[in-house]
Design an enzyme around this catalytic site. Sequence first.
Site, PDB file in Angstrom:
ATOM      1  N   GLU A 425       0.823  -1.218   0.000  1.00  0.00           N
ATOM      2  CA  GLU A 425       0.000   0.000   0.000  1.00  0.00           C
ATOM      3  C   GLU A 425       0.852   1.261   0.000  1.00  0.00           C
ATOM      4  O   GLU A 425       0.593   2.202   0.758  1.00  0.00           O
ATOM      5  CB  GLU A 425      -0.967  -0.019   1.187  1.00  0.00           C
ATOM      6  CG  GLU A 425      -1.898  -1.205   1.139  1.00  0.00           C
ATOM      7  CD  GLU A 425      -3.042  -1.154   2.139  1.00  0.00           C
ATOM      8  OE1 GLU A 425      -3.059  -0.254   3.001  1.00  0.00           O
ATOM      9  OE2 GLU A 425      -3.938  -2.017   2.047  1.00  0.00           O
ATOM     10  N   GLU A 501      -3.987  -8.908   0.455  1.00  0.00           N
ATOM     11  CA  GLU A 501      -4.523  -8.628   1.786  1.00  0.00           C
ATOM     12  C   GLU A 501      -6.042  -8.619   1.671  1.00  0.00           C
ATOM     13  O   GLU A 501      -6.585  -7.902   0.823  1.00  0.00           O
ATOM     14  CB  GLU A 501      -4.008  -7.266   2.260  1.00  0.00           C
ATOM     15  CG  GLU A 501      -3.702  -7.229   3.740  1.00  0.00           C
ATOM     16  CD  GLU A 501      -3.071  -5.915   4.158  1.00  0.00           C
ATOM     17  OE1 GLU A 501      -1.899  -5.688   3.824  1.00  0.00           O
ATOM     18  OE2 GLU A 501      -3.762  -5.138   4.819  1.00  0.00           O
TER      19      GLU A 501
HETATM   20  C1  GAL Z   1      -4.136  -2.474   5.442  1.00  0.00           C
HETATM   21  C2  GAL Z   1      -2.650  -2.427   5.759  1.00  0.00           C
HETATM   22  C3  GAL Z   1      -2.326  -3.325   6.944  1.00  0.00           C
HETATM   23  C4  GAL Z   1      -3.289  -3.074   8.054  1.00  0.00           C
HETATM   24  C5  GAL Z   1      -4.685  -3.344   7.554  1.00  0.00           C
HETATM   25  C6  GAL Z   1      -5.763  -3.231   8.595  1.00  0.00           C
HETATM   26  O1  GAL Z   1      -4.526  -1.401   4.668  1.00  0.00           O
HETATM   27  O2  GAL Z   1      -1.900  -2.834   4.665  1.00  0.00           O
HETATM   28  O3  GAL Z   1      -1.010  -3.103   7.353  1.00  0.00           O
HETATM   29  O4  GAL Z   1      -3.150  -1.762   8.448  1.00  0.00           O
HETATM   30  O5  GAL Z   1      -4.958  -2.407   6.534  1.00  0.00           O
HETATM   31  O6  GAL Z   1      -7.011  -3.457   8.027  1.00  0.00           O
END
Ligand code: GAL
Length: 830
Positions: A425, A501
């Site tokens: 990100e 993710e």
């Molecule tokens: C994402 C990020 C993670 C964590 C997650 C929580 O955007 O890459 O490190 O913060 O959100 O939902």
Amino acid sequence: MNFKINKFRPLRVLIMLLSIISASSWANDDRVSFNSGWLFSKGDHIDAAKSEFEDSRWRKLDLPHDWAIEGPFDKAYSARNGGLPVFGTAWYRKHFTLPKSTLGKSVSITFDGAMSNTEVFVNGNKVISRPFGYIAFEFDITPYLNSPGDENVISVKLSPENYSARWYSGAGIYRNTWLEINDKVHIKQWETFVSTPTITKDKAIVDYKTTVINTEKSSQPVVIKTSIKSAEGVVVDEVAQNTILPANSEHKIQQQLKISQPRLWDTEDPYRYTVVTTVVKDGNAVDVNSVPLGVRKIEFKADDGFWLNDRRVQIQGVCLHHDNGPLGAIVNTRAIERKLEIMKEMGANSVRTSHNPPSPELVELADKMGILLQVEAFDMWEIEKPAVVNGYNKDFEQWHDRDLRDMIKQYRNNPSVIMWSIGNEVMEQRKDDGWKVAKNLQRIAHDEDPTRLVTNGLSMYPDFIDKGMAQEMDIVGLNYKAYKYQEIKQAHPDWIIVGTETSSVVSTRGVYHFPIEKYNKHESKYVTSFDVITPPWAYIPDLEFENLKNNPSVMGEYIWTGFDYIGEPTPYGGRDHGNKFYWNQDWPARSSSFGAVDLVGFKKDRFYLYQSQWTDKPMVHVLPHWNWSEKVGETIPVFAYTNAEEVELFVNGQSQGRKRKGEDKVRLPVSLRYDKSVKYFDSPYRLRWDVEYQPGEIKVVAYTNNKVVSAKTIKTANKAAQIALSPDRKVLSADGYDLSYITVEITDTDGNLVPDADNKINFKVEGAGEIIAVGNGDSATTAPFQADYRHAFYGKAMLIVKSNKGMAGEIKVTASAEKLISSSVVLVSQ
Ligand code: GAL
């Protein structure tokens, strides 16, 4: 060839060494642990780099060490970083003497990682600085050493900064350290690269490259002998090459070997060969170096996901931060092994090392346990992330090339690693020329390892396409974009895509809120375990399952996260926006609730939701607990998660009907950032009944083909009466590192867990072990992790006991609490 291999020479040097420096474990052929006998002091000691500095009053400790986990929790620190002192300056010093036999040798030290901004001095001389806290680095100390037999002092200054990460980073020399004594002619660490360009049933061709260093002032004739050994220790191929190493040079070697009828490395059978290289000088083996070799074929298909050894394997992955819960950031092989065991039990087959280079212990365990790794380098490139004012962006320009190369060189021989990730990100997604940075990082990765593809966790839709970053990637990693898979795939059929993710549901073990509805925060500072609460960018697991099912070309997902981690207490405290103190507004909320498993390793309900989707061994899980004395006669929703075809629910023996998975769908509240009109999802992945609450028991029975395949019962517990202790391991190795995780439960007289018990439990550990940490999965408490007591949290607590170094014998553990029958258990350390 005319040489004799004197295997015992390097060994003899090391045995002598061992008697002088108190090393504790053997690692790679000719390294010894450099962990014991350090001195530590917090604060900046101006003269601590100097040998003669007075340090006799400093605290004695063995590495690895994380000073931040010692606490105390304090609102003065950012809850986003765990509410712990992860910044400041501290020094470590160690006095050591090398034996006479090291005269004329080359001596180096390796740090597997130190948090952070490390500066190392040997006998007052500055040897190295390395800012990045997650990277391993080696430094040659030969020129700074006193004569063998005389004392040396190594001084290490660390100065991690405040607001340097979006999670708990830890602070200190939190990974292992190693001392290596080499001949002036030896193999350079992390320069060996073994690959298998050809793999058939009959043979694997093994390509071997390494670099040999000669720091002698004259050229050296040597023989480089490389052999491949099977896991059983049988040599399956061997080559030897005569070479003359020019004076003061680094010399590259390339060899080819072969394995007939190779046994493949696979998730089911993680079989490993070892490639052993011996450098022979004047007829003596002066250096021996080994790297693992797993023969496996990996392919990524734009139209059909990930393939391992000619078979499609769905990525059932978890993102994991590096901390080990109550142990903090410290590396501990057993803690990591247990974490991976629990993830495997859930059905996970892959781990993304979010968002930084992992420890070697994690990678080796993944090799050994058949877990696929996505090894990630950075959470930030050139541009700062909101409120991370001291992040890696400050070092990016100077260090990214070196750090990325070093990470890849360190792990490119590990068969578990299937892809590299260059970022998560990053803000550059939004920048017009941000793609150039991605392209450059990917080029570096290819340079060091042409055998693996590279991904990057992309989140900022549609910028990552419009501004061109996705187009640059070997593998397009999508964060939280399940509902865009189809659209993106249609527009870009040639893209290889993975959900880097996904989900990001928050829940607190043991907590259930009624009615089942979406909320942003709950006054309790905990989150319901009905698994419907997500931050605005996220969504329930069910939606990811559904979109992966409908888009089978996407190779799978990495859920955020497998385990809870310290820091980022979402939805409490804040988000990635706002000023830096915003995170403390819900103090003491200080840990994440994203895990399918809580901070100490207790499974949440969500663990079973994934298990129902990711595994075949028949299982059924039922929630919530059945102690609702204030709700007698009211309707309670009961959920079952199963991988069987049908489930029947019984309340006090009365059937509430059978439901069929996939057909009897469950309406769940959702809110999607990109489509506000969507208010619910009818999930085919859960089953639900609404029943009248009466104390007693609920039982779920799962059927496939009309046959009972699994069942589970929860009984209403009576008053808390006793403590139950269940160690995960009863026999430990007396190495000072091995652990037993002892589950502590408050039960009634019949042994039923009392699901709301919060009794304070006192621990006593006697004999050959000690308490290393306690915890209970409570994400909103300032109770210390290093203590001999803990309150139960929703009926449970965890006691983590470690063996004492070199002390075999019994470890007697006793747990007691006011008004409860105490309990004890005996472990053995050997
Ligand atoms: C994402 C990020 C993670 C964590 C997650 C929580 O955007 O890459 O490190 O913060 O959100 O939902």
